[in-house]
Design an enzyme around this catalytic site. Structure first.
Site, PDB file in Angstrom:
ATOM      1  N   GLY A 188      -3.411 -26.346  48.999  1.00 20.79           N
ATOM      2  CA  GLY A 188      -3.032 -25.782  50.307  1.00 20.79           C
ATOM      3  C   GLY A 188      -3.223 -24.271  50.276  1.00 20.79           C
ATOM      4  N   GLY A 226       1.113 -21.823  50.411  1.00 17.36           N
ATOM      5  CA  GLY A 226       0.304 -21.982  49.210  1.00 17.36           C
ATOM      6  C   GLY A 226      -0.127 -20.641  48.654  1.00 17.36           C
ATOM      7  N   LYS A 258       8.275 -29.471  53.403  1.00 16.48           N
ATOM      8  CA  LYS A 258       9.590 -29.850  53.957  1.00 16.48           C
ATOM      9  C   LYS A 258       9.372 -30.833  55.096  1.00 16.48           C
ATOM     10  CE  LYS A 258      11.586 -25.396  52.657  1.00 16.48           C
ATOM     11  NZ  LYS A 258      12.097 -24.079  53.103  1.00 16.48           N
ATOM     12  N   LYS A 299      17.248 -28.693  58.069  1.00 12.56           N
ATOM     13  CA  LYS A 299      17.331 -27.309  58.556  1.00 12.56           C
ATOM     14  C   LYS A 299      16.246 -27.012  59.580  1.00 12.56           C
ATOM     15  CE  LYS A 299      13.790 -25.135  56.428  1.00 12.56           C
ATOM     16  NZ  LYS A 299      12.825 -24.215  57.080  1.00 12.56           N
ATOM     17  N   ASP A 345      18.750 -21.683  53.558  1.00 17.31           N
ATOM     18  CA  ASP A 345      17.573 -22.000  54.365  1.00 17.31           C
ATOM     19  C   ASP A 345      17.973 -22.405  55.785  1.00 17.31           C
ATOM     20  OD1 ASP A 345      14.575 -24.001  53.613  1.00 17.31           O
ATOM     21  OD2 ASP A 345      14.841 -22.072  54.622  1.00 17.31           O
ATOM     22  N   ARG A 363       8.966 -20.788  62.617  1.00 15.95           N
ATOM     23  CA  ARG A 363       8.154 -21.537  63.577  1.00 15.95           C
ATOM     24  C   ARG A 363       9.001 -22.599  64.276  1.00 15.95           C
ATOM     25  NH1 ARG A 363       3.927 -22.590  58.848  1.00 15.95           N
ATOM     26  NH2 ARG A 363       5.985 -22.944  57.930  1.00 15.95           N
ATOM     27  N   GLU A 374       7.194 -28.414  61.278  1.00 13.68           N
ATOM     28  CA  GLU A 374       7.632 -29.563  60.491  1.00 13.68           C
ATOM     29  C   GLU A 374       8.794 -30.300  61.153  1.00 13.68           C
ATOM     30  OE1 GLU A 374       6.391 -31.096  58.160  1.00 13.68           O
ATOM     31  OE2 GLU A 374       5.365 -29.849  56.712  1.00 13.68           O
TER      32      GLU A 374
HETATM   33  N1  NAI Z   1       5.382 -20.873  55.740  1.00 15.81           N
HETATM   34  C1  NAI Z   1       6.599 -20.773  55.214  1.00 15.81           C
HETATM   35  O1  NAI Z   1       7.320 -19.775  55.395  1.00 15.81           O
HETATM   36  C2  NAI Z   1       7.136 -21.897  54.382  1.00 15.81           C
HETATM   37  C3  NAI Z   1       6.535 -23.156  54.420  1.00 15.81           C
HETATM   38  N2  NAI Z   1       7.064 -24.163  53.655  1.00 15.81           N
HETATM   39  C4  NAI Z   1       6.493 -25.504  53.742  1.00 15.81           C
HETATM   40  O2  NAI Z   1       5.194 -25.517  53.158  1.00 15.81           O
HETATM   41  C5  NAI Z   1       4.426 -26.565  53.748  1.00 15.81           C
HETATM   42  C6  NAI Z   1       3.085 -25.974  54.137  1.00 15.81           C
HETATM   43  O3  NAI Z   1       3.355 -25.146  55.230  1.00 15.81           O
HETATM   44  P1  NAI Z   1       2.644 -23.731  55.499  1.00 15.81           P
HETATM   45  O4  NAI Z   1       1.931 -23.241  54.289  1.00 15.81           O
HETATM   46  O5  NAI Z   1       3.663 -22.865  56.120  1.00 15.81           O
HETATM   47  O6  NAI Z   1       1.571 -24.208  56.584  1.00 15.81           O
HETATM   48  P2  NAI Z   1       0.260 -23.447  57.045  1.00 15.81           P
HETATM   49  O7  NAI Z   1      -0.085 -24.043  58.359  1.00 15.81           O
HETATM   50  O8  NAI Z   1       0.452 -21.991  56.899  1.00 15.81           O
HETATM   51  O9  NAI Z   1      -0.822 -23.887  55.943  1.00 15.81           O
HETATM   52  C7  NAI Z   1      -1.093 -25.250  55.701  1.00 15.81           C
HETATM   53  C8  NAI Z   1      -2.409 -25.271  54.954  1.00 15.81           C
HETATM   54  O10 NAI Z   1      -2.666 -26.605  54.513  1.00 15.81           O
HETATM   55  C9  NAI Z   1      -4.041 -26.850  54.713  1.00 15.81           C
HETATM   56  N3  NAI Z   1      -4.295 -28.288  54.789  1.00 15.81           N
HETATM   57  C10 NAI Z   1      -3.887 -29.145  55.742  1.00 15.81           C
HETATM   58  N4  NAI Z   1      -4.350 -30.372  55.479  1.00 15.81           N
HETATM   59  C11 NAI Z   1      -5.062 -30.268  54.317  1.00 15.81           C
HETATM   60  C12 NAI Z   1      -5.785 -31.183  53.527  1.00 15.81           C
HETATM   61  N5  NAI Z   1      -5.862 -32.470  53.886  1.00 15.81           N
HETATM   62  N6  NAI Z   1      -6.393 -30.738  52.399  1.00 15.81           N
HETATM   63  C13 NAI Z   1      -6.300 -29.436  52.027  1.00 15.81           C
HETATM   64  N7  NAI Z   1      -5.637 -28.509  52.745  1.00 15.81           N
HETATM   65  C14 NAI Z   1      -5.028 -28.937  53.872  1.00 15.81           C
HETATM   66  C15 NAI Z   1      -4.381 -26.160  56.015  1.00 15.81           C
HETATM   67  O11 NAI Z   1      -5.766 -25.950  56.132  1.00 15.81           O
HETATM   68  C16 NAI Z   1      -3.600 -24.866  55.854  1.00 15.81           C
HETATM   69  O12 NAI Z   1      -4.366 -23.890  55.198  1.00 15.81           O
HETATM   70  C17 NAI Z   1       5.242 -27.078  54.944  1.00 15.81           C
HETATM   71  O13 NAI Z   1       5.850 -28.309  54.649  1.00 15.81           O
HETATM   72  C18 NAI Z   1       6.300 -25.988  55.146  1.00 15.81           C
HETATM   73  O14 NAI Z   1       7.512 -26.498  55.684  1.00 15.81           O
HETATM   74  C19 NAI Z   1       8.149 -23.983  52.823  1.00 15.81           C
HETATM   75  C20 NAI Z   1       8.758 -22.757  52.768  1.00 15.81           C
HETATM   76  C21 NAI Z   1       8.301 -21.650  53.557  1.00 15.81           C
HETATM   77  O1  13P Z   2      10.892 -23.193  55.550  1.00 20.90           O
HETATM   78  C1  13P Z   2      10.711 -22.054  55.924  1.00 20.90           C
HETATM   79  C2  13P Z   2      11.496 -20.909  55.385  1.00 20.90           C
HETATM   80  O2  13P Z   2      12.273 -21.294  54.290  1.00 20.90           O
HETATM   81  C3  13P Z   2       9.736 -21.750  57.006  1.00 20.90           C
HETATM   82  O3  13P Z   2      10.353 -22.095  58.214  1.00 20.90           O
HETATM   83  P1  13P Z   2       9.447 -22.451  59.488  1.00 20.90           P
HETATM   84  O4  13P Z   2       8.601 -23.646  59.085  1.00 20.90           O
HETATM   85  O5  13P Z   2      10.447 -22.751  60.567  1.00 20.90           O
HETATM   86  O6  13P Z   2       8.598 -21.247  59.782  1.00 20.90           O
END
Ligand code: NAI
Ligand code: 13P
Length: 325
Positions: free
Chosen positions: A9, A14, A107, A189, A242, A253, A278
């Protein structure tokens, strides 16, 4: 000491986790599906799509998702894609992931199986060594090296906990051996962040905000009391920290989705927006999971009803506060 870590990711979380971990291991390989992101990381040490202003550490490299050998060479792999993608990805990379330390930061809750991400990963790989990482960790702030706490959910294996703790040593960590409860905190959350955004789209005063917030946290704790083996979960980063970060801060988001739906700025097609919301994907599952434990979740149901277009926030927001626990 792990020397090579893979991150699946190349999005916000990531990239942020890769930056943090790269200070503690020999090499981090980020696996993405867009060539332009892979190129920007490898050529300019920068993920121009997500963090255009951030110089990534030089030991972070990127590969396309299809690079099986690259993944096979990693000793630990962190899964940082949206929860809706986890089963597909882990199934597709089953051979490369088997036998490795695996950590999920996603999440979400799979529907209709009601499985958490670690349960999906165990389904697909049979790996015993799976952990989750969850806490008040906005990706941009992690990426820029700001302090953040997180809970490591891992079974009782001390070597797994030690390995994962070292990888995430830049964070302030607490621990739980109830990995499912930790993951469900991250699911809940997000739902209450949407709900608080909806509430705040109608009520703007401090008393109103914190009254509703308290009701959300009470509903969340009633659920956790019923399902968590870890009786200390309520004060851990994955829970209180969180919950408050995401419900109170507009950077979330999920909270922003609640505000926008409440103000009628967006309608249901937001799911096709490409933004990772999510909570909207997991609210139905969390309600069903609660029903399976004979628990009523009026606030979660309020969120689901409004997201489903069954009624609008103004009509239902007063009703929910009378039904809330
Ligand atoms: N962004 C944040 O602040 C935080 C996010 N998370 C969790 O992390 C997880 C990922 O979220 P984000 O990084 O925020 O989302 P994002 O939308 O920023 O990035 C998701 C990435 O995954 C990639 N992706 C999707 N399907 C794919 C596939 N089949 N193969 C390879 N890559 C693929 C997308 O192209 C994108 O680059 C979620 O479950 C989120 O709740 C957890 C803590 C904080
Ligand atoms: O999980 C997150 C922070 O801990 C990111 O929250 P959002 O997906 O609501 O942006």
């Amino acid at each position: 000491m792990i020397s090579k870590v893979g991150v699946i990711g190349a999005g916000s979380m990531g990239t942020a986790v890769a930056q943090s971990i790269s200070r503690r291991v020999g090499e981090v390989i980020v696996f993405g599906r867009r060539q332009e992101i892979v190129d920007s990381i490898n050529t300019d040490n920068c993920n121009k799509r997500y963090f255009p202003g951030l110089r990534l550490n030089p030991n972070i490299h990127a590969r396309l998702m299809g690079d099986r050998q690259g993944l096979a060479d990693c000793e630990a792999v962190i899964i940082a894609v949206p929860s809706s993608e986890v089963r597909f990805i882990v199934n597709a990379t089953h051979d490369e992931l088997t036998g490795k330390f695996l950590v999920t930061v996603a999440k979400g809750l799979e529907y209709p199986s009601l499985k958490t991400m670690s349960e999906i990963i165990r389904d697909e790989t049979g790996n015993p060594d799976i952990a989750c990482f969850s806490g008040p960790t906005f990706a941009d702030e992690v990426a820029y090296g700001h302090i953040a706490g997180a809970t490591i959910g891992a079974g009782g294996d001390p070597s797994l906990r030690a390995t994962i703790s070292n990888l995430f040593g830049e964070f302030i960590l607490d621990f739980s051996d109830d990995i499912r409860a930790v993951e469900l905190c991250g699911v809940l959350k997000n739902v209450y962040a949407i709900g608080t955004g909806m509430w705040d789209s109608v009520y703007g005063n401090h008393n109103e905000h914190y009254t509703f917030l308290n009701m959300c946290y009470k509903e969340m704790c009633i659920f956790l009391r019923a399902i968590s083996r870890d009786k200390g979960i309520f004060t851990k980063f994955c829970c209180f920290g969180d919950f408050n970060l995401t419900a109170n801060v507009d950077k979330s988001r999920n909270r922003t989705l609640g505000l926008m739906v409440g103000k009628k700025i967006v309608k249901t097609p937001y799911l096709e927006s490409g933004v990772t919301f999510e909570g909207s994907r997991s609210v139905k599952g969390i309600i069903e999971l609660a029903e399976n434990h004979s628990i009523d979740m009026p606030i979660a149901r309020f969120v689901y009803d409004v997201l489903s277009g069954n009624n609008n926030v103004r009509e239902s927001v007063d009703g929910v506060i009378r039904k809330a626990p």
